[in-house]
Enzyme design. Structure first.
Site, PDB file in Angstrom:
ATOM      1  N   ASP A 183      53.431  -2.439 -31.344  1.00  0.00           N
ATOM      2  CA  ASP A 183      52.342  -1.573 -30.885  1.00  0.00           C
ATOM      3  C   ASP A 183      52.911  -0.154 -31.002  1.00  0.00           C
ATOM      4  O   ASP A 183      53.840   0.070 -31.787  1.00  0.00           O
ATOM      5  CB  ASP A 183      51.927  -1.930 -29.441  1.00  0.00           C
ATOM      6  CG  ASP A 183      50.601  -1.286 -29.022  1.00  0.00           C
ATOM      7  OD1 ASP A 183      49.537  -1.778 -29.437  1.00  0.00           O
ATOM      8  OD2 ASP A 183      50.616  -0.272 -28.297  1.00  0.00           O
TER       9      ASP A 183
ATOM     10  N   LYS B 178      50.799  -8.490 -23.071  1.00  0.00           N
ATOM     11  CA  LYS B 178      51.246  -7.186 -23.585  1.00  0.00           C
ATOM     12  C   LYS B 178      52.516  -6.800 -22.857  1.00  0.00           C
ATOM     13  O   LYS B 178      52.705  -7.187 -21.689  1.00  0.00           O
ATOM     14  CB  LYS B 178      50.179  -6.114 -23.314  1.00  0.00           C
ATOM     15  CG  LYS B 178      50.334  -4.873 -24.165  1.00  0.00           C
ATOM     16  CD  LYS B 178      49.661  -5.050 -25.512  1.00  0.00           C
ATOM     17  CE  LYS B 178      49.860  -3.883 -26.424  1.00  0.00           C
ATOM     18  NZ  LYS B 178      49.009  -4.010 -27.624  1.00  0.00           N
TER      19      LYS B 178
HETATM   20  P1  NDP Z   1      52.299   4.050 -33.997  1.00  0.00           P
HETATM   21  O1  NDP Z   1      53.395   4.240 -33.034  1.00  0.00           O
HETATM   22  O2  NDP Z   1      52.595   3.568 -35.368  1.00  0.00           O
HETATM   23  O3  NDP Z   1      51.443   5.392 -34.138  1.00  0.00           O
HETATM   24  C1  NDP Z   1      50.837   5.969 -33.033  1.00  0.00           C
HETATM   25  C2  NDP Z   1      50.148   7.247 -33.464  1.00  0.00           C
HETATM   26  O4  NDP Z   1      49.333   7.706 -32.392  1.00  0.00           O
HETATM   27  C3  NDP Z   1      51.114   8.372 -33.782  1.00  0.00           C
HETATM   28  O5  NDP Z   1      50.549   9.228 -34.732  1.00  0.00           O
HETATM   29  C4  NDP Z   1      51.251   9.050 -32.424  1.00  0.00           C
HETATM   30  O6  NDP Z   1      51.658  10.409 -32.493  1.00  0.00           O
HETATM   31  C5  NDP Z   1      49.844   8.946 -31.895  1.00  0.00           C
HETATM   32  N1  NDP Z   1      49.871   8.910 -30.433  1.00  0.00           N
HETATM   33  C6  NDP Z   1      50.422   7.968 -29.649  1.00  0.00           C
HETATM   34  N2  NDP Z   1      50.290   8.272 -28.359  1.00  0.00           N
HETATM   35  C7  NDP Z   1      49.637   9.445 -28.322  1.00  0.00           C
HETATM   36  C8  NDP Z   1      49.178  10.267 -27.276  1.00  0.00           C
HETATM   37  N3  NDP Z   1      49.385   9.942 -25.994  1.00  0.00           N
HETATM   38  N4  NDP Z   1      48.509  11.400 -27.610  1.00  0.00           N
HETATM   39  C9  NDP Z   1      48.313  11.724 -28.901  1.00  0.00           C
HETATM   40  N5  NDP Z   1      48.723  10.980 -29.940  1.00  0.00           N
HETATM   41  C10 NDP Z   1      49.362   9.849 -29.658  1.00  0.00           C
HETATM   42  O7  NDP Z   1      51.274   3.053 -33.257  1.00  0.00           O
HETATM   43  P2  NDP Z   1      50.129   2.136 -33.896  1.00  0.00           P
HETATM   44  O8  NDP Z   1      49.533   2.794 -35.077  1.00  0.00           O
HETATM   45  O9  NDP Z   1      50.675   0.764 -34.032  1.00  0.00           O
HETATM   46  O10 NDP Z   1      49.069   2.090 -32.686  1.00  0.00           O
HETATM   47  C11 NDP Z   1      47.998   3.016 -32.578  1.00  0.00           C
HETATM   48  C12 NDP Z   1      46.913   2.425 -31.698  1.00  0.00           C
HETATM   49  O11 NDP Z   1      46.449   1.195 -32.277  1.00  0.00           O
HETATM   50  C13 NDP Z   1      47.328   2.057 -30.267  1.00  0.00           C
HETATM   51  O12 NDP Z   1      46.235   2.238 -29.409  1.00  0.00           O
HETATM   52  C14 NDP Z   1      47.647   0.566 -30.375  1.00  0.00           C
HETATM   53  O13 NDP Z   1      47.537  -0.075 -29.128  1.00  0.00           O
HETATM   54  C15 NDP Z   1      46.541   0.142 -31.323  1.00  0.00           C
HETATM   55  N6  NDP Z   1      46.760  -1.125 -32.027  1.00  0.00           N
HETATM   56  C16 NDP Z   1      47.870  -1.343 -32.784  1.00  0.00           C
HETATM   57  C17 NDP Z   1      48.013  -2.527 -33.472  1.00  0.00           C
HETATM   58  C18 NDP Z   1      49.148  -2.781 -34.379  1.00  0.00           C
HETATM   59  O14 NDP Z   1      49.148  -3.822 -35.052  1.00  0.00           O
HETATM   60  N7  NDP Z   1      50.140  -1.902 -34.490  1.00  0.00           N
HETATM   61  C19 NDP Z   1      47.015  -3.607 -33.350  1.00  0.00           C
HETATM   62  C20 NDP Z   1      45.832  -3.246 -32.592  1.00  0.00           C
HETATM   63  C21 NDP Z   1      45.744  -2.052 -31.942  1.00  0.00           C
HETATM   64  P3  NDP Z   1      53.157  10.806 -32.063  1.00  0.00           P
HETATM   65  O15 NDP Z   1      54.028  10.210 -33.112  1.00  0.00           O
HETATM   66  O16 NDP Z   1      53.156  12.286 -32.023  1.00  0.00           O
HETATM   67  O17 NDP Z   1      53.381  10.188 -30.702  1.00  0.00           O
HETATM   68  O1  2IT Z   2      46.873  -4.408 -29.673  1.00  0.00           O
HETATM   69  C1  2IT Z   2      47.154  -5.293 -30.500  1.00  0.00           C
HETATM   70  O2  2IT Z   2      46.337  -6.157 -30.848  1.00  0.00           O
HETATM   71  C2  2IT Z   2      48.502  -5.289 -31.091  1.00  0.00           C
HETATM   72  N1  2IT Z   2      49.292  -4.384 -30.801  1.00  0.00           N
HETATM   73  C3  2IT Z   2      48.923  -6.395 -32.026  1.00  0.00           C
HETATM   74  C4  2IT Z   2      49.334  -7.610 -31.250  1.00  0.00           C
HETATM   75  C5  2IT Z   2      49.934  -8.719 -32.061  1.00  0.00           C
HETATM   76  O3  2IT Z   2      50.385  -9.678 -31.417  1.00  0.00           O
HETATM   77  O4  2IT Z   2      49.968  -8.670 -33.283  1.00  0.00           O
END
Ligand code: NDP
Ligand code: 2IT
Length: 465
Positions: free
Chosen positions: A186, A146
């Site tokens: 992420d 990561k």
């Molecule tokens: P994005 O940046 O697309 O969206 C994040 C969302 O979460 C936004 O709505 C943001 O609000 C909110 N957010 C982030 N940090 C905070 C915080 N500290 N407090 C409150 N709200 C928060 O990210 P993703 O959708 O990609 O990721 C969301 C989660 O999913 C994370 O935990 C990530 O690690 C996990 N994840 C993502 C994957 C992926 O493929 N993208 C894969 C597996 C897991 P704001 O815009 O106001 O900050």
């Molecule tokens: O937390 C996760 O699994 C991710 N942000 C996606 C990682 C990836 O390599 O697609």
């Protein structure tokens, strides 16, 4: 701030993480705590795994004596570097970039990049540790890593984002490669950022390679990668419910976040007949009792991806309530999907879910549930599909992107979706294999042990490293 207020990343309690009744777990965690001071999220993630894995290996000296879990909890290496860049006013900005390469026993390091002001070494260590188990569960040959930076993309122009990505990649280029370490997105890193990062890697390396996943489909990206994490989180819930003779259709669902994972989670839930009534961001949550239709979701995606707007705007656009500074867990629901960030669902929230007869939780975000909340949910008989199982569809589809890049080929949407569903069903099976007991299924234990065994066996075969 009310009990339900949306704090930025809440700190886990290291003392709580270090207390456990099993003597072995206690000693193990004390050692980890001493070696990793000031990293509460990392301790929390290690504790969650250790409490299941240590009892499992109690009668398996091959794992114990070779100190396999201890080695997994010590990253292979951590790279940290300065990222200097100029903003639109010509002012020099300095951020800190990282890549944590946790474990490559079963394949090249693989995991996302996070751009958020809260990023620090401990948070990335927790994410890289989790990723190692998650990637193992997918059945694909990927190790765990990561990275990211304490850069805040909010309010930055497109040109600033591009310059930051280029500066970040100028150092990262030395540490990644298609057979070495393959980053992806992420929080704060989506298709736009991956494009800029890929461009800079290509320029510096003189190689067009599958070194990042989540690329645009015109330059080697996989169809369905944007959808995969959110869809996978729903497929996991579908498997869980089907195992109990139930279905998503007709269920009221509460979702947090409004980014990549949250929006595609809502899309799949709605498609399967669920009614989603909330979305959130760091400003608060909207409650739309009518349900978030496909049309309304399309509006949200434009708001977030094009205009970089706030979810509060949904309330005035569609005439519903906005709850500033709060999270959505007190809204009555059958199913809950935390899809924003770590430790976003605490004990008080969990008690509200239990009071409202919530049936199950599928974790789209990484480690969204605090240890105390997990206990409340478990005591209430609410099934929880843990992040390392529930959100593995994203990295699994990244693995499929790597396969397509190696073959110089592209599968159809239907082919990818079918593979994704098969992978999620396989993860559910692995959770059952190690987590099913008389009273039901402990999905957390199942995922931890199944994820551990594959990596541990590979480490044993490869000697003391
Ligand atoms: P994005 O940046 O697309 O969206 C994040 C969302 O979460 C936004 O709505 C943001 O609000 C909110 N957010 C982030 N940090 C905070 C915080 N500290 N407090 C409150 N709200 C928060 O990210 P993703 O959708 O990609 O990721 C969301 C989660 O999913 C994370 O935990 C990530 O690690 C996990 N994840 C993502 C994957 C992926 O493929 N993208 C894969 C597996 C897991 P704001 O815009 O106001 O900050
Ligand atoms: O937390 C996760 O699994 C991710 N942000 C996606 C990682 C990836 O390599 O697609």
């Amino acid at each position: 701030m009310s009990a339900n207020a949306q704090a930025p990343t809440r700190k886990a309690d290291p003392a709580a993480a270090a207390v456990d009744k099993t003597p072995d777990v206690h000693a193990f965690l004390n050692e980890v705590a001493q070696r990793n001071p000031g990293e509460p999220e990392f301790l929390q993630a290690v504790h969650e795994v250790a409490q299941d894995v240590l009892p499992f290996i109690a009668d398996k000296p091959e794992y114990r004596d070779m100190r396999v879990l201890e080695r997994m909890a010590e990253p292979d290496r951590i790279i940290s570097f300065r990222v200097a860049w100029q903003d639109d006013q010509g002012k020099v900005q300095i951020n800190r970039g990282y890549r944590v390469q946790n474990n490559n026993a079963i394949g090249p390091y693989k995991g996302g990049l996070r751009f958020h002001p809260s990023v620090n070494q401990g948070i990335l260590k927790f994410l890289a540790f989790e990723q190692t188990f998650k990637n193992s569960l997918t059945g694909l040959p990927m190790g765990g890593g990561k990275g990211g930076a304490d850069f805040d993309p909010k309010g930055r122009s497109e040109a600033e984002i591009m310059r930051f990505c280029q500066a970040f990649m100028s150092e990262l280029v030395n540490h990644i490669g298609p057979d070495c370490d393959v980053p992806a997105g992420d929080i704060g890193v989506g298709g736009r950022e991956i494009g800029f990062l890929f461009g800079q890697y290509k320029r510096l390396s003189h190689q067009f390679q599958g070194v990042l996943t989540g690329k645009g489909t015109s330059f080697g990206g996989s169809l369905m990668r944007p959808e995969a994490t959110g869809y996978g989180t729903v497929y996991m819930m579908q498997n869980l419910l089907q195992h109990a003779g139930e279905d998503i259709a007709g269920k009221t669902c509460v979702v947090s976040g409004s980014g990549n994972v949250a929006t595609f989670c809502v899309q799949k839930l709605t498609e399967l007949g669920g009614k989603v009534v909330t979305l959130s961001d760091s400003g608060g949550y909207i409650h739309d009792a009518q349900g978030i239709s496909a049309e309304k979701l399309h509006w949200v995606m434009e708001l977030k991806n094009k205009h970089r707007g706030r979810i509060e705007a949904y309330a005035s656009e569609f005439g519903c309530d906005f709850h500033a500074g709060e999270r959505p867990w007190h809204v009555p629901c059958d199913l809950a999907f935390p899809c924003a960030t770590q430790n976003e669902l605490n004990e008080v929230d969990a008690a509200a879910l239990a009071r409202n007869n919530c049936r199950a939780v599928s974790e789209g975000a990484n480690m969204p549930t605090t240890p105390g909340a997990m206990q409340v949910l478990t005591d209430a008989g609410i099934a929880v599909a843990p992040a390392k199982a529930a959100n593995a569809g994203g990295v699994a589809t990244s693995g499929l992107e790597m396969s397509q890049n190696s073959q110089r080929y592209a599968w159809t949407r239907e082919e990818i979706d079918s593979k994704l569903q098969t992978i999620m069903a396989g993860i559910h099976e692995q959770c059952l294999a190690y987590g099913e007991h008389n009273q039901g299924v402990n999905y957390g234990r199942g995922a931890n042990i199944a994820g551990f065994v594959k990596v541990a066996d590979a480490m044993l075969a490869q000697g003391v490293l």
